[in-house]
Design an enzyme around this catalytic site. Sequence first.
Site, PDB file in Angstrom:
ATOM      1  N   ARG A 109      -8.632  -7.739   7.978  1.00 28.81           N
ATOM      2  CA  ARG A 109      -7.555  -8.575   8.471  1.00 28.81           C
ATOM      3  C   ARG A 109      -7.955  -9.120   9.833  1.00 28.81           C
ATOM      4  O   ARG A 109      -8.216  -8.358  10.754  1.00 28.81           O
ATOM      5  CB  ARG A 109      -6.298  -7.698   8.574  1.00 28.81           C
ATOM      6  N   THR A 130      -5.222 -13.961  13.441  1.00 28.28           N
ATOM      7  CA  THR A 130      -4.367 -14.667  12.478  1.00 28.28           C
ATOM      8  C   THR A 130      -3.660 -13.716  11.518  1.00 28.28           C
ATOM      9  O   THR A 130      -2.720 -14.111  10.833  1.00 28.28           O
ATOM     10  CB  THR A 130      -5.217 -15.621  11.613  1.00 28.28           C
ATOM     11  N   ASP A 146      -3.562   2.475  12.863  1.00 27.24           N
ATOM     12  CA  ASP A 146      -4.552   1.780  12.036  1.00 27.24           C
ATOM     13  C   ASP A 146      -5.261   2.814  11.173  1.00 27.24           C
ATOM     14  O   ASP A 146      -6.054   3.626  11.665  1.00 27.24           O
ATOM     15  CB  ASP A 146      -5.555   1.055  12.950  1.00 27.24           C
ATOM     16  N   ASP A 170      -9.204   3.021  11.265  1.00 27.17           N
ATOM     17  CA  ASP A 170      -9.722   3.619  12.502  1.00 27.17           C
ATOM     18  C   ASP A 170      -9.460   5.120  12.543  1.00 27.17           C
ATOM     19  O   ASP A 170     -10.313   5.895  12.971  1.00 27.17           O
ATOM     20  CB  ASP A 170      -9.079   2.951  13.719  1.00 27.17           C
TER      21      ASP A 170
HETATM   22  C1  PRP Z   1      -5.602  -2.735   7.359  1.00 28.83           C
HETATM   23  C2  PRP Z   1      -5.114  -1.907   6.177  1.00 28.83           C
HETATM   24  C3  PRP Z   1      -4.819  -2.943   5.131  1.00 28.83           C
HETATM   25  C4  PRP Z   1      -4.352  -4.101   5.951  1.00 28.83           C
HETATM   26  C5  PRP Z   1      -2.874  -4.156   5.895  1.00 28.83           C
HETATM   27  O1  PRP Z   1      -6.923  -3.023   7.173  1.00 28.83           O
HETATM   28  O2  PRP Z   1      -6.023  -0.942   5.751  1.00 28.83           O
HETATM   29  O3  PRP Z   1      -5.959  -3.289   4.366  1.00 28.83           O
HETATM   30  O4  PRP Z   1      -4.784  -3.899   7.302  1.00 28.83           O
HETATM   31  O5  PRP Z   1      -2.427  -5.283   6.542  1.00 28.83           O
HETATM   32  P1  PRP Z   1      -1.769  -6.531   5.798  1.00 28.83           P
HETATM   33  O6  PRP Z   1      -0.785  -5.995   4.799  1.00 28.83           O
HETATM   34  O7  PRP Z   1      -1.094  -7.243   6.950  1.00 28.83           O
HETATM   35  O8  PRP Z   1      -2.856  -7.341   5.183  1.00 28.83           O
HETATM   36  P2  PRP Z   1      -7.891  -3.599   8.326  1.00 28.83           P
HETATM   37  O9  PRP Z   1      -7.920  -5.082   8.317  1.00 28.83           O
HETATM   38  O10 PRP Z   1      -7.532  -2.961   9.633  1.00 28.83           O
HETATM   39  O11 PRP Z   1      -9.323  -3.144   7.821  1.00 28.83           O
HETATM   40  P3  PRP Z   1      -9.952  -1.695   7.612  1.00 28.83           P
HETATM   41  O12 PRP Z   1      -9.263  -1.072   6.420  1.00 28.83           O
HETATM   42  O13 PRP Z   1     -11.375  -2.021   7.335  1.00 28.83           O
HETATM   43  O14 PRP Z   1      -9.738  -0.899   8.860  1.00 28.83           O
END
Ligand code: PRP
Length: 209
Positions: free
Chosen positions: A104, A108, A200, A203
């Site tokens: 994500r 944005t 998160d 993380d």
């Molecule tokens: C986080 C989480 C989801 C997403 C949720 O991933 O694990 O995949 O954000 O957000 P959304 O519903 O607003 O799309 P992240 O982008 O932090 O990546 P990661 O899992 O690699 O840490």
Amino acid sequence: MGQVHVLDHPLIQHKLTYIRDKDTGTKEFRELVDEVAMLMAFEITRNLPLQEKTIETPVMEADTQVLAGKKIGLVPIIRAGLGMVDGMLKLIPAAKVGHVGLYRDPETLKPHEYYTKLPSDIAERELIVLDPMLATGGSASEAIHLLKKRGAKQIRLMCLVGAPEGVDVIHNEHPDVDIYLGALDDQLNDDGFIIPGLGDAGDRLYGTK
Ligand code: PRP
């Protein structure tokens, strides 16, 4: 319209509390996510079809039941969804696992695909998309779009915590998809984080940040 199932089993709720707690460290966080995924697998497989099987017990012949061989596919959204795979596989070891890599964009909040590898027969499998967090819903919705484009017909979504905003997005964009949550939280904050949430998940699982 898809349904939202909050899996409010006491063991799930208890472990979710420690997952949310900011003082829970990486090792324990990872173990708890694994355990909750296993407990959620127990709930999500409640309706798997059974078939008759006649066996011999040590005492007599008995008409019993075994799983009817429904083909299941797990699709973790990398990275955080990976933390839920092993727990699920403990209960459904024959499931195939496909991967969708999305991150994500922190500015944005839009999802970007960087990796996809799926079992060749996804059209015949009941797929369960795994991600600890359903925030804006952008990542899960994009993952489901990708799966449908490649022929998937039966998809469910399983997350530890979800925000109402994300639930609405999935309902609107994928009315055929049921959602399974450990908890439905209050809302998103201005940074797109679920509140109260768990931070998160990626993380916290991998000790990055
Ligand atoms: C986080 C989480 C989801 C997403 C949720 O991933 O694990 O995949 O954000 O957000 P959304 O519903 O607003 O799309 P992240 O982008 O932090 O990546 P990661 O899992 O690699 O840490």
